[in-house]
Scaffold this active site. Structure first.
Site, PDB file in Angstrom:
ATOM      1  N   ASN A   1      43.123  17.302 -11.856  1.00  0.00           N
ATOM      2  CA  ASN A   1      42.210  18.123 -12.643  1.00  0.00           C
ATOM      3  C   ASN A   1      40.974  18.577 -11.882  1.00  0.00           C
ATOM      4  O   ASN A   1      40.032  19.095 -12.480  1.00  0.00           O
ATOM      5  CB  ASN A   1      41.783  17.369 -13.909  1.00  0.00           C
ATOM      6  CG  ASN A   1      42.977  16.950 -14.750  1.00  0.00           C
ATOM      7  OD1 ASN A   1      43.307  15.772 -14.801  1.00  0.00           O
ATOM      8  ND2 ASN A   1      43.657  17.900 -15.369  1.00  0.00           N
TER       9      ASN A   1
ATOM     10  N   MET B   1      36.183  21.289 -11.904  1.00  0.00           N
ATOM     11  CA  MET B   1      36.883  20.359 -12.772  1.00  0.00           C
ATOM     12  C   MET B   1      37.448  21.084 -13.968  1.00  0.00           C
ATOM     13  O   MET B   1      36.772  21.877 -14.610  1.00  0.00           O
ATOM     14  CB  MET B   1      35.939  19.265 -13.240  1.00  0.00           C
ATOM     15  CG  MET B   1      36.630  18.295 -14.161  1.00  0.00           C
ATOM     16  SD  MET B   1      35.750  16.754 -14.206  1.00  0.00           S
ATOM     17  CE  MET B   1      37.106  15.622 -14.190  1.00  0.00           C
ATOM     18  N   CYS B   2      38.711  20.803 -14.256  1.00  0.00           N
ATOM     19  CA  CYS B   2      39.376  21.387 -15.408  1.00  0.00           C
ATOM     20  C   CYS B   2      39.254  20.389 -16.561  1.00  0.00           C
ATOM     21  O   CYS B   2      39.837  19.318 -16.530  1.00  0.00           O
ATOM     22  CB  CYS B   2      40.839  21.625 -15.052  1.00  0.00           C
ATOM     23  SG  CYS B   2      41.657  22.658 -16.249  1.00  0.00           S
ATOM     24  N   LEU B   3      38.439  20.737 -17.533  1.00  0.00           N
ATOM     25  CA  LEU B   3      38.203  19.874 -18.684  1.00  0.00           C
ATOM     26  C   LEU B   3      38.193  20.773 -19.913  1.00  0.00           C
ATOM     27  O   LEU B   3      37.363  21.676 -20.011  1.00  0.00           O
ATOM     28  CB  LEU B   3      36.844  19.179 -18.493  1.00  0.00           C
ATOM     29  CG  LEU B   3      36.480  17.995 -19.355  1.00  0.00           C
ATOM     30  CD1 LEU B   3      37.492  16.869 -19.199  1.00  0.00           C
ATOM     31  CD2 LEU B   3      35.092  17.486 -18.984  1.00  0.00           C
TER      32      LEU B   3
ATOM     33  N   ASP C   1      47.080  19.968 -17.997  1.00  0.00           N
ATOM     34  CA  ASP C   1      45.996  20.927 -17.837  1.00  0.00           C
ATOM     35  C   ASP C   1      45.476  20.848 -16.398  1.00  0.00           C
ATOM     36  O   ASP C   1      44.283  20.789 -16.161  1.00  0.00           O
ATOM     37  CB  ASP C   1      44.883  20.570 -18.842  1.00  0.00           C
ATOM     38  CG  ASP C   1      43.859  21.686 -18.980  1.00  0.00           C
ATOM     39  OD1 ASP C   1      44.167  22.830 -18.601  1.00  0.00           O
ATOM     40  OD2 ASP C   1      42.744  21.409 -19.452  1.00  0.00           O
TER      41      ASP C   1
END
Length: 152
Positions: A77, A86-88, A120
């Site tokens: 992520n 950051m993929c959040l 994700d």
């Protein structure tokens, strides 16, 4: 809006989320925070100290903050392009809600170190490895943690 940021910063520095130290990157700019996040025990990142930058847009809390790892990390992520994006989910404009707090964002980010969200992922190759060969993933993550995140 600055009042909200100052209040959140005060809350985060006086009672920081678990395993974190938070301060301003530059005392003159309340929109740039630096976070030192300890890798959670029981994860491949345990023993590491990861630096993150939190950038708050001028119209925060109506727009989400941006989180970047400035310490290299092997994680599905977090992008490996030098930006450390950051993929959040909650940080996407369509999912962000003004009542959300930075402390909650940071707690979720640390939780991702315990349990990556492979559905994700920014780094799909790492996500695939996490799903298909957990041992190899953990070995590389531990190696990177030792190389880039120890003793900083």
């Amino acid at each position: 809006m600055a009042k909200r940021i100052v209040k959140e910063l005060t809350d985060c520095t006086q009672a920081p989320p678990t395993g974190m130290k938070i301060h301003l990157l530059d005392e003159q700019d309340i929109h740039q925070w630096e976070v030192v996040m300890d890798g959670p025990d029981g994860s491949a990142y345990a023993g590491g100290h990861f630096k993150l930058r939190v950038t708050l847009p001028e119209d925060y809390p109506f727009k989400p903050p941006v989180l970047n790892f400035t310490t290299k990390i092997y994680h599905p992520n977090v992008s490996n392009d030098g930006k450390g994006s950051m993929c959040l989910g909650m940080l996407r404009s369509d999912e962000w809600k003004p009542p959300n707090k930075i402390a909650a964002v940071l707690a979720m980010a640390r939780n991702l170190l315990l349990e990556p969200n492979t559905e994700d992922a920014i780094e799909t190759t790492i996500a695939d490895q996490y799903k298909s060969d957990r041992k190899a993933f953990e070995a590389t993550a531990k190696e990177w943690t030792k190389k880039y995140a120890s003793g900083k």
